[in-house]
Design a protein around this motif. Sequence first.
Motif, PDB file in Angstrom:
ATOM      1  N   GLU A   1       0.820  -1.204   0.000  1.00  0.00           N
ATOM      2  CA  GLU A   1       0.000   0.000   0.000  1.00  0.00           C
ATOM      3  C   GLU A   1       0.856   1.257   0.000  1.00  0.00           C
ATOM      4  N   ALA A   2       1.978   1.220   0.754  1.00  0.00           N
ATOM      5  CA  ALA A   2       2.876   2.375   0.768  1.00  0.00           C
ATOM      6  C   ALA A   2       3.486   2.614  -0.616  1.00  0.00           C
ATOM      7  N   ARG A   3       3.891   1.528  -1.317  1.00  0.00           N
ATOM      8  CA  ARG A   3       4.464   1.683  -2.653  1.00  0.00           C
ATOM      9  C   ARG A   3       3.426   2.239  -3.626  1.00  0.00           C
ATOM     10  N   LEU A   4       2.214   1.730  -3.533  1.00  0.00           N
ATOM     11  CA  LEU A   4       1.161   2.240  -4.410  1.00  0.00           C
ATOM     12  C   LEU A   4       0.878   3.715  -4.177  1.00  0.00           C
ATOM     13  N   ALA A   5       0.871   4.107  -2.903  1.00  0.00           N
ATOM     14  CA  ALA A   5       0.632   5.522  -2.591  1.00  0.00           C
ATOM     15  C   ALA A   5       1.756   6.393  -3.145  1.00  0.00           C
ATOM     16  N   ALA A   6       3.005   5.920  -3.029  1.00  0.00           N
ATOM     17  CA  ALA A   6       4.134   6.690  -3.574  1.00  0.00           C
ATOM     18  C   ALA A   6       4.043   6.783  -5.096  1.00  0.00           C
ATOM     19  N   ALA A   7       3.631   5.669  -5.740  1.00  0.00           N
ATOM     20  CA  ALA A   7       3.502   5.694  -7.206  1.00  0.00           C
ATOM     21  C   ALA A   7       2.405   6.666  -7.625  1.00  0.00           C
ATOM     22  N   ARG A   8       1.288   6.688  -6.873  1.00  0.00           N
ATOM     23  CA  ARG A   8       0.213   7.623  -7.208  1.00  0.00           C
ATOM     24  C   ARG A   8       0.683   9.070  -7.081  1.00  0.00           C
ATOM     25  N   GLU A   9       1.406   9.365  -6.027  1.00  0.00           N
ATOM     26  CA  GLU A   9       1.921  10.729  -5.860  1.00  0.00           C
ATOM     27  C   GLU A   9       2.863  11.114  -6.990  1.00  0.00           C
ATOM     28  N   ALA A  10       3.754  10.173  -7.364  1.00  0.00           N
ATOM     29  CA  ALA A  10       4.687  10.469  -8.457  1.00  0.00           C
ATOM     30  C   ALA A  10       3.937  10.688  -9.771  1.00  0.00           C
ATOM     31  N   ALA A  11       2.892   9.871 -10.003  1.00  0.00           N
ATOM     32  CA  ALA A  11       2.113  10.038 -11.230  1.00  0.00           C
ATOM     33  C   ALA A  11       1.403  11.386 -11.243  1.00  0.00           C
ATOM     34  N   GLU A  12       0.861  11.808 -10.106  1.00  0.00           N
ATOM     35  CA  GLU A  12       0.205  13.111 -10.044  1.00  0.00           C
ATOM     36  C   GLU A  12       1.187  14.239 -10.307  1.00  0.00           C
ATOM     37  N   ARG A  13       2.396  14.120  -9.717  1.00  0.00           N
ATOM     38  CA  ARG A  13       3.409  15.159  -9.962  1.00  0.00           C
ATOM     39  C   ARG A  13       3.801  15.208 -11.433  1.00  0.00           C
ATOM     40  N   ASN A  14       3.974  14.009 -12.053  1.00  0.00           N
ATOM     41  CA  ASN A  14       4.330  13.978 -13.476  1.00  0.00           C
ATOM     42  C   ASN A  14       3.211  14.561 -14.350  1.00  0.00           C
ATOM     43  N   LYS A  15       1.982  14.267 -13.952  1.00  0.00           N
ATOM     44  CA  LYS A  15       0.851  14.786 -14.708  1.00  0.00           C
ATOM     45  C   LYS A  15       0.795  16.306 -14.638  1.00  0.00           C
ATOM     46  N   GLU A  16       1.017  16.842 -13.452  1.00  0.00           N
ATOM     47  CA  GLU A  16       1.037  18.303 -13.321  1.00  0.00           C
ATOM     48  C   GLU A  16       2.153  18.922 -14.152  1.00  0.00           C
ATOM     49  N   ALA A  17       3.334  18.277 -14.104  1.00  0.00           N
ATOM     50  CA  ALA A  17       4.454  18.803 -14.893  1.00  0.00           C
ATOM     51  C   ALA A  17       4.154  18.725 -16.390  1.00  0.00           C
ATOM     52  N   GLN A  18       3.504  17.627 -16.828  1.00  0.00           N
ATOM     53  CA  GLN A  18       3.182  17.483 -18.245  1.00  0.00           C
ATOM     54  C   GLN A  18       2.161  18.523 -18.678  1.00  0.00           C
ATOM     55  N   GLN A  19       1.171  18.758 -17.814  1.00  0.00           N
ATOM     56  CA  GLN A  19       0.185  19.781 -18.131  1.00  0.00           C
ATOM     57  C   GLN A  19       0.827  21.153 -18.252  1.00  0.00           C
ATOM     58  N   TRP A  20       1.735  21.443 -17.369  1.00  0.00           N
ATOM     59  CA  TRP A  20       2.420  22.731 -17.440  1.00  0.00           C
ATOM     60  C   TRP A  20       3.221  22.849 -18.734  1.00  0.00           C
ATOM     61  N   SER A  21       3.936  21.754 -19.089  1.00  0.00           N
ATOM     62  CA  SER A  21       4.728  21.790 -20.328  1.00  0.00           C
ATOM     63  C   SER A  21       3.827  21.870 -21.551  1.00  0.00           C
ATOM     64  N   ASP A  22       2.685  21.143 -21.510  1.00  0.00           N
ATOM     65  CA  ASP A  22       1.756  21.207 -22.651  1.00  0.00           C
ATOM     66  C   ASP A  22       1.184  22.613 -22.813  1.00  0.00           C
ATOM     67  N   ASN A  23       0.851  23.235 -21.682  1.00  0.00           N
ATOM     68  CA  ASN A  23       0.319  24.593 -21.766  1.00  0.00           C
ATOM     69  C   ASN A  23       1.348  25.566 -22.309  1.00  0.00           C
ATOM     70  N   SER A  24       2.597  25.326 -21.922  1.00  0.00           N
ATOM     71  CA  SER A  24       3.656  26.226 -22.404  1.00  0.00           C
ATOM     72  C   SER A  24       3.950  26.001 -23.885  1.00  0.00           C
ATOM     73  N   ASP A  25       3.836  24.717 -24.337  1.00  0.00           N
ATOM     74  CA  ASP A  25       4.130  24.409 -25.739  1.00  0.00           C
ATOM     75  C   ASP A  25       2.941  24.633 -26.654  1.00  0.00           C
ATOM     76  N   SER A  26       1.748  24.716 -26.088  1.00  0.00           N
ATOM     77  CA  SER A  26       0.557  24.825 -26.936  1.00  0.00           C
ATOM     78  C   SER A  26       0.573  26.110 -27.763  1.00  0.00           C
ATOM     79  N   GLU A  27       1.033  27.202 -27.158  1.00  0.00           N
ATOM     80  CA  GLU A  27       1.069  28.462 -27.895  1.00  0.00           C
ATOM     81  C   GLU A  27       2.020  28.382 -29.084  1.00  0.00           C
ATOM     82  N   ALA A  28       3.193  27.784 -28.856  1.00  0.00           N
ATOM     83  CA  ALA A  28       4.142  27.635 -29.966  1.00  0.00           C
ATOM     84  C   ALA A  28       3.586  26.700 -31.040  1.00  0.00           C
TER      85      ALA A  28
END
Length: 284
Positions: free
Chosen positions: A40-67
């Motif tokens: 359960e601890a490993r799954l929780a850590a994986a979920r947190e990492a996935a959420e962080r990656n998703k936020e970072a991807q959204q930020w990069s997509d928003n920054s690249d969308s204009e270009a």
Amino acid sequence: QNKKCVHTSACALPQEMKQRRLDDRRRREDRKRDKLKKREARLAAAREAAERNKEAQQWSDNSDSEADKDQAENESSESSTDSELERELEEADRQAREGRAREGKFIGDVRVIFGSGLPKVQMTGNIDSYVRVVWDNLEIGRTGIFKNNQRPRFDLHCQIHFGYNPKERVRAADDALLELELWDWNQTSRDKHISTVTIESLQARMYCCQKDRKPINFPLDARTGATKTEAKRFAKGYLQLQFDLASHVDYEAEEKRVAKFRARGTLLDIKQERIRAARITFQV
């Protein structure tokens, strides 16, 4: 007499053995709980990492969308200009082909490739077929005779002088017709005209000037003057034709190709005849 217990093995176990088994069971349960907690601890850590990656991807997509939008707009404008140019070139090419076809001052070529599903004329249910190519009421070509064959491969090239009639030295009329007459050869009596493919002059010129010169199947119609029964009986099958400009056809190479095909066909006929004879002798 002392009676022995039926469950001797169970009754004979000492109290210490029972306690030891209970302890082992508790340890196994504890180990399972620890494994579940770690998982359960490993799954929780994986979920947190996935959420962080998703936020970072959204930020990069928003920054690249204009270009990307700017680049897409530039590409769409370039593609639209290219497509407009292509359409203009195609339209100019089509108009040039139509103008050349309407003018009719060129030599075309019609290739009679083969016939298929030809009507059955003789009592045996076959046809000894050949095709006459007629342009402006003058015969410009004739195929060989193919006996007992409802799918003959003619492979005949004929030049069509659209601008003038080479035999009479006069200009061909605009309402001239290109006729391909299917005939049945007869050894004892006159040959019989079976059916015809009729193409108007302008249509034939358009076929010759087309960019995509693929073979075309033309259905056979009953000959003029045929009775109702003959029209119903003989209006079957089709001829496959291919139109081109005479300047684009290499007639020497075509003759070699046809000769090679004919030689291969005769060899196949000889082989089939030998097989047929061998079967007959075997049956006897």
